[in-house]
Design a protein around this motif. Structure first.
Motif, mmCIF file in Angstrom:
data_model
loop_
_atom_site.group_PDB
_atom_site.id
_atom_site.type_symbol
_atom_site.label_atom_id
_atom_site.label_comp_id
_atom_site.label_asym_id
_atom_site.label_seq_id
_atom_site.Cartn_x
_atom_site.Cartn_y
_atom_site.Cartn_z
ATOM 1 N N PHE A 1 0.847 -1.189 0.000
ATOM 2 C CA PHE A 1 0.000 0.000 0.000
ATOM 3 C C PHE A 1 0.879 1.235 0.000
ATOM 4 C CE2 PHE A 1 -0.075 -2.649 3.790
ATOM 5 C CZ PHE A 1 0.754 -1.941 4.657
ATOM 6 N N ARG A 2 0.267 2.338 -0.394
ATOM 7 C CA ARG A 2 1.019 3.575 -0.521
ATOM 8 C C ARG A 2 1.366 4.166 0.832
ATOM 9 N NH1 ARG A 2 0.964 8.631 -0.349
ATOM 10 N NH2 ARG A 2 2.009 9.963 -1.883
ATOM 11 N N SER A 3 0.411 4.144 1.779
ATOM 12 C CA SER A 3 0.607 4.708 3.118
ATOM 13 C C SER A 3 0.140 3.711 4.171
ATOM 14 C CB SER A 3 -0.174 6.021 3.279
ATOM 15 O OG SER A 3 0.258 6.977 2.332
ATOM 16 N N GLY A 4 0.758 3.771 5.364
ATOM 17 C CA GLY A 4 0.486 2.797 6.411
ATOM 18 C C GLY A 4 -0.971 2.668 6.796
ATOM 19 N N PHE A 5 -1.705 3.792 6.828
ATOM 20 C CA PHE A 5 -3.095 3.724 7.297
ATOM 21 C C PHE A 5 -4.031 3.084 6.277
ATOM 22 C CE2 PHE A 5 -2.911 7.787 5.078
ATOM 23 C CZ PHE A 5 -4.113 7.847 4.398
ATOM 24 N N HIS A 6 -3.569 2.859 5.037
ATOM 25 C CA HIS A 6 -4.418 2.257 4.016
ATOM 26 C C HIS A 6 -4.733 0.794 4.311
ATOM 27 C CE1 HIS A 6 -3.049 5.389 0.778
ATOM 28 N NE2 HIS A 6 -3.823 5.907 1.716
#
Length: 724
Positions: free
Chosen positions: A371-376
């Motif tokens: 994923f692009r960012s951890g929270f995704h």
């Protein structure tokens, strides 16, 4: 890494068979004179090429001590040199290999006196740097009344950013932090005092290592000549990830011979946030005239259907070295694209597909979700837990960044650098009854004394902390006498620290205890304390990595997955406005987002899944429809299959269902022109919503203030604006 490259040279060894290499690899290995640029596509055997080149040079009679191999992790260089030695049936330990920072450390300890540095300087990590900034803010009275003054983390980001991007701090703040211009004078003052503090206390941060290596080459003709002549052949791995300072260092190190081979892939340049400059690899042939370019295009990782799609992703890039990856690996499974109603449905489908893969025999650790960012990945983590799948999320804290380990290593750091006031302060504040003022007074007395142990012994403690002070003094008496092996020193310090540790971390010290054991295990491999301290700062081990890991699904940001490969890869969140990120705008930022997707897709060996939600929730908890990422829309429909029964789109069609509306980034179509707009004009953006035009700039750039998302700079060719 070899610690003394200037020792007497050793003879070359045995013979080498190059038959295992393909033709471009063999050409790269044997092109040993002059500059060489190797464009190594994903999975094309660049590591093997570097390994064979090291072995070939030694086999041809080049002294191992004359080879310099620069990599981005210590593990990479150690593995390459071990493999090269294995090929030769000999030993390549005399080859100098390591990260830019570790080689800088070695050279500065040997030659740094010409710049005014002691050989016993201490390398500080990010947390230490932030601690210094906090201390300076307090002592200078900066930001006390101003609540909006940037945090210590932001200040270090700016100082480091100016170094890595080769910009003065004032220009960086103007370009990237214009909202902080009111604090510019204080920021400049902090940066100046931060630099002075480090020099006065024998400290260098990561950026200083590179800056001072470059200074060494520029300011000392004698050192530059000696070092350049000593390293007759230089090899650099992952050249696309270098910053401007590193590119200048490579140029300076090769000044007397130009025997430089850099290996990299412009299509995998994704670290601009760390200061990496995409254009380093693009302009290498201009910096080194007569450069020979070699392309490695045969992929040894993925099946051809996956490579056909990844080739198509990067074909759309505006600037690149053209290449086309191909594979002889058997397999005809096309990549799959899936659209969930929302993130929960997307996550649910992924878990079901993982269950199917596992039932078919794919090991859990060979399945990755990127994923692009951890929270995704939050929704997916919930679904995996519900399905009783264990997973490992990559990118955790480094072992030596934890507070209790920093406490322990502080005792060892002051033994090699008595001027390390950060470590003294940390040690003294562990004493019950000692506050910051007392700690600073003792630190100042110790760091300025020629006989620091006698100074400690002569200090009169306060009544509250006299018992603990007596134990601390006894510790340093023991540490400075007898055998000086790192393992023994650690055991002495740990025996003193254990009761302190249990008091300071009373809530969870049993969980932290294993970390202290792990550091001891690391120390057992060292005979030199300085080397241990340098290595744990420059290339710290990750927390918990000392234990055997179970068979778990891998969840990772794309940045953390670079260099890895998996049987099955899911790339999630490929929705319009999320990937590419809505703030990417256009130009180089947008191109790096494209390369990020390319890196993610090329991790897959057999199965590749690209997924996205058709509905996303905004920060103000409002739902909005989202189409597939424009990067997916650009792809040729014949290269993938839908896994959700939806039709494969070919760009924006007039009768296309709303759920699939998404414009390709470079397809031509009806778009607003400057003549259609005026300042104050209300417009609508598919992600940002409605807003007002605030400025019409040069070319096709405009600025719009959106009601929900604030001011954005946009390009009319890509913005997809409509008039309200």
């Amino acid at each position: 890494m070899n610690n003394d490259p200037f020792a007497p040279m050793s003879p070359s060894v045995s013979s080498l068979n190059l038959a295992d290499l393909n033709e471009p690899q063999r050409e790269a290995v044997t092109a040993t004179e002059g500059p060489v640029l190797v464009i190594a596509g994903a999975g094309s055997g660049k590591t093997r090429t570097l390994v064979y080149r090291v072995a070939h040079l030694v086999n041809q009679g080049v002294p191992p001590e004359s080879l310099l191999l620069l990599t981005f992790t210590r593990k990479a260089s150690e593995e390459m040199l071990w493999r090269a030695g294995h090929l030769l049936g000999g030993d390549c330990r005399r080859v100098v290999g390591g990260t830019f920072h570790s080689v800088a450390n070695m050279l500065l300890r040997r030659f740094g006196s010409s710049l005014g540095f002691s050989s016993s300087f201490t390398i500080i990590d990010r947390a230490d740097a932030e601690g210094i900034v906090n201390l300076l803010k307090s002592s200078l009275g900066i930001g006390k009344k101003e609540k909006r003054f940037p945090t210590k983390r932001a200040v270090i980001n700016m100082i480091s950013g100016s170094v890595n991007k080769a910009l003065d701090l004032e220009s960086l703040v103007e370009e990237q932090y214009s909202h902080l211009l009111d604090h510019l004078d204080d920021l400049l003052s902090l940066a100046r005092h931060y630099k002075e503090f480090k020099f006065n206390h024998g400290l260098m941060d990561y950026d200083d290592l590179l800056v001072n290596w470059k200074r060494l080459l520029e300011e000392s003709v004698e050192v530059r000549q000696r070092v350049s002549e000593r390293f007759s052949h230089i090899m650099v791995d992952e050249y696309q990830d270098t910053n401007l300072i590193q590119a200048d260092i490579v140029r300076g190190m090769a000044l007397s011979h130009d025997n430089v081979m850099v290996v990299g892939d412009d299509s995998q340049s994704i670290y601009s946030f760390r200061g990496a400059d995409f254009y380093n690899i693009m302009r290498f042939p201009k910096i080194f005239s007569g450069t020979k370019m070699i392309k490695l295009e045969e992929n040894y990782r993925s099946t051809q259907p996956i490579l056909s799609l990844t080739n198509n992703i990067i074909e759309q890039a505006t600037e690149k070295y053209t290449k086309s990856l191909f594979s002889r690996i058997e397999g005809d499974i096309k990549p799959k694209v899936y659209a969930g109603r929302d993130e929960r449905e997307e996550a649910g489908w992924i878990v079901k597909r993982i269950q199917q893969l596992v039932s078919e025999g794919v090991p859990r650790h060979d399945i990755a979700v990127l994923f692009r960012s951890g929270f995704h990945s939050y929704k997916l983590e919930i679904e995996l837990t519900s399905a009783q799948f264990e997973y490992e999320k990559r990118g955790g804290m480094k072992l030596t960044e934890s507070a209790h380990i920093k406490d322990m290593i502080a005792f060892l750091r002051v033994l090699v650098n008595r001027d390390d006031t950060l470590s003294w302060n940390r040690i003294l504040l562990q004493l019950e009854g000692v506050g910051p003022t007392t700690a600073q007074k003792i630190t100042a007395a110790v760091s300025t004394s020629e006989e620091w142990l006698k100074t400690l012994q002569s200090l009169k403690p306060g009544s509250k902390w006299a018992p603990s002070w007596k134990k601390l003094v006894k510790l340093f008496e023991d540490l400075t006498s007898g055998e000086q092996q790192p393992g023994r020193l650690y055991e002495l310090a740990r025996a003193y620290y254990q009761p302190v540790f249990e008091r300071l971390y009373a809530d969870d010290y049993p969980k932290r205890q294993k970390d202290l054991d792990q550091v001891k295990a690391l120390l057992d491999d060292y005979t030199d304390l300085q080397s241990f301290i340098d290595d744990t700062t420059l290339d710290p081990p990750e927390e918990g990595r000392g234990e055997q890991e179970s068979d778990r699904i891998v969840l990772s940001t794309i940045h953390s997955s670079k260099g890895l490969e998996f049987e099955a890869v899911f790339v999630i969140g490929l929705a319009e406005g999320r990937f590419p990120h809505a703030s990417a705008g256009y130009g180089e930022q947008l191109e790096e987002e494209r390369r990020l997707l390319y890196v993610a897709a090329t991790r897959a060996k057999k199965y590749l899944y690209l997924t996205y939600p058709r509905k996303l929730m905004t920060q103000d908890r409002q739902w909005h429809r989202s189409g597939m990422s424009p990067f997916l829309v650009e792809l040729s429909p014949r290269l993938y299959e839908r896994a959700d029964g939806m039709a494969v789109p070919e760009g924006f069609q007039a009768g296309e269902p709303l759920r699939e509306r998404s414009m390709p980034l470079h397809k031509k179509g009806a778009k607003l022109k400057k003549k259609d707009l005026s300042v104050g004009q209300r417009v609508s953006h598919p992600f940002f919503g409605e807003g007002s035009v605030t400025m019409i700039g040069e070319g096709k750039s405009i600025e719009v203030f959106f009601d929900r998302h604030g001011l954005k700079a946009l390009h009319l060719d890509y913005a997809r604006l409509t008039l309200v």
